[in-house]
Scaffold this motif. Structure first.
Motif, mmCIF file in Angstrom:
data_model
loop_
_atom_site.group_PDB
_atom_site.id
_atom_site.type_symbol
_atom_site.label_atom_id
_atom_site.label_comp_id
_atom_site.label_asym_id
_atom_site.label_seq_id
_atom_site.Cartn_x
_atom_site.Cartn_y
_atom_site.Cartn_z
ATOM 1 N N CYS A 50 0.846 -1.204 0.000
ATOM 2 C CA CYS A 50 0.000 0.000 0.000
ATOM 3 C C CYS A 50 0.876 1.247 0.000
ATOM 4 O O CYS A 50 0.650 2.186 -0.778
ATOM 5 C CB CYS A 50 -0.903 0.025 1.233
ATOM 6 S SG CYS A 50 -2.256 -1.154 1.120
ATOM 7 N N GLU A 51 1.894 1.245 0.845
ATOM 8 C CA GLU A 51 2.745 2.436 0.954
ATOM 9 C C GLU A 51 3.517 2.668 -0.339
ATOM 10 O O GLU A 51 3.676 3.801 -0.789
ATOM 11 C CB GLU A 51 3.677 2.301 2.163
ATOM 12 C CG GLU A 51 2.880 2.482 3.463
ATOM 13 C CD GLU A 51 3.698 2.257 4.723
ATOM 14 O OE1 GLU A 51 4.834 1.732 4.613
ATOM 15 O OE2 GLU A 51 3.184 2.584 5.823
ATOM 16 N N GLN A 52 3.948 1.569 -0.966
ATOM 17 C CA GLN A 52 4.686 1.661 -2.228
ATOM 18 C C GLN A 52 3.834 2.340 -3.313
ATOM 19 O O GLN A 52 4.336 3.050 -4.167
ATOM 20 C CB GLN A 52 5.033 0.228 -2.653
ATOM 21 C CG GLN A 52 6.062 0.120 -3.748
ATOM 22 C CD GLN A 52 6.367 -1.339 -4.064
ATOM 23 O OE1 GLN A 52 5.667 -2.258 -3.635
ATOM 24 N NE2 GLN A 52 7.416 -1.571 -4.826
ATOM 25 N N ASP A 75 -3.300 4.481 1.721
ATOM 26 C CA ASP A 75 -3.369 4.282 3.163
ATOM 27 C C ASP A 75 -3.655 2.802 3.425
ATOM 28 O O ASP A 75 -4.676 2.282 2.951
ATOM 29 C CB ASP A 75 -4.513 5.151 3.714
ATOM 30 C CG ASP A 75 -4.699 4.960 5.215
ATOM 31 O OD1 ASP A 75 -3.963 4.148 5.819
ATOM 32 O OD2 ASP A 75 -5.605 5.613 5.761
#
Lengths: 181, 181
Positions: B48-50, B54
């Motif tokens: 998700c962060e890549q 959120d």
């Protein structure tokens, strides 16, 4: 009938069958000609009467003619059949599909069709000794994909990729034309 | 996530690719392991962060590990990837599908998924130089069919029939067990 109209024309079909138990695959090639039949045409009337339906319920039909070979027997497979969809009164996207000749058995057969909201046409046909489930869709106007599953004495899944040969809708290079649709 | 949960387990996959321009087909076999990832798991958070999402939006994910061979090169193809679906707020049946590694290219990629009313999951991924469209469905709980279409430098359609090896849900005889589901 809209799906039939999209299917009208001449197609070059590349086919692979997966035998699920033995995990073997078999390839084949064929040419398929699909012609639209008008509601009042003799073939549509005959097929409706054969299945005990009032021909007035049929919105039309299609005649499918094929000629091809499979890898294992190298024999020429040729044939033709007539298909007539009879829509449910209250559900326009599903109904019965009458066939002059079944896909898995040669006798006339009536199956069920339903058109999903994703444009995939599903056909389910129950034969005396087997069950067949097909899915067909058009990723591009000149490319039709088709899967089949037969559950019966031998379980088999199959896949056909079909490229339109005529009427030519775009470039003359088959296959590469798919990208441009 | 329901589709992922149905997919969890070990599968034996039989694959055929149709090269649309040259009308050649190629077969392959592989084993695929699909493990469910919980919403808070490190792989889900990292993916998700890549992609700039959120992690709280992710309902979970799946880790797919494969090992197989294709006919033409006979090399062992091995790899794994993480998939995370992010549903649209107002449309629970569609959304983005984040992939740690693309199917057609190795870079991380975000595509779109949608679940049809016929139970067919469609995945569309646009890469820099190609476009990929996949469809997956379960004709039986222990049988998954999967088609792929790649439009790009070479146009290819592919078909996988996948039989569950574990958890064993019915008879021990693979393939024949399909009929009983």
């Amino acid at each position: 009938m809209q799906f039939f109209q999209q299917s009208a024309g001449r197609w070059r079909s590349q086919r692979t069958s997966h035998h699920l138990v033995f995990q073997k695959s078999e390839s084949g090639k064929s040419e398929i000609q699909i012609d639209i039949l008008q509601p009042g045409s003799p073939e549509v009337i005959a097929l409706c009467e054969q299945h005990g339906f009032d021909p007035a319920q049929a919105l039309g039909g299609a005649k499918v003619t094929w000629s091809g070979t499979m890898e294992w027997d190298q024999e020429k497979h040729e044939g033709s059949t007539v298909l007539v969809p009879i829509a449910e009164e209250d559900k326009p996207n599903e109904g019965k599909l009458l066939r002059q000749q079944g896909y898995a058995e040669k006798a006339p057969v009536a199956g069920r069709y339903s058109m999903g909201d994703d444009g995939v046409l599903s056909l389910i046909t129950e034969y005396e000794t087997m069950y067949s489930e097909e899915k067909l869709w058009f990723p591009r106007p000149n490319l039709r994909l088709r899967t089949g599953l037969i559950i019966g004495p031998s379980n088999m899944a199959s896949f056909c990729s079909e490229i339109r040969l005529s009427p030519a809708k775009a470039e003359s290079t088959e296959g590469t034309a798919v990208a441009a649709q």
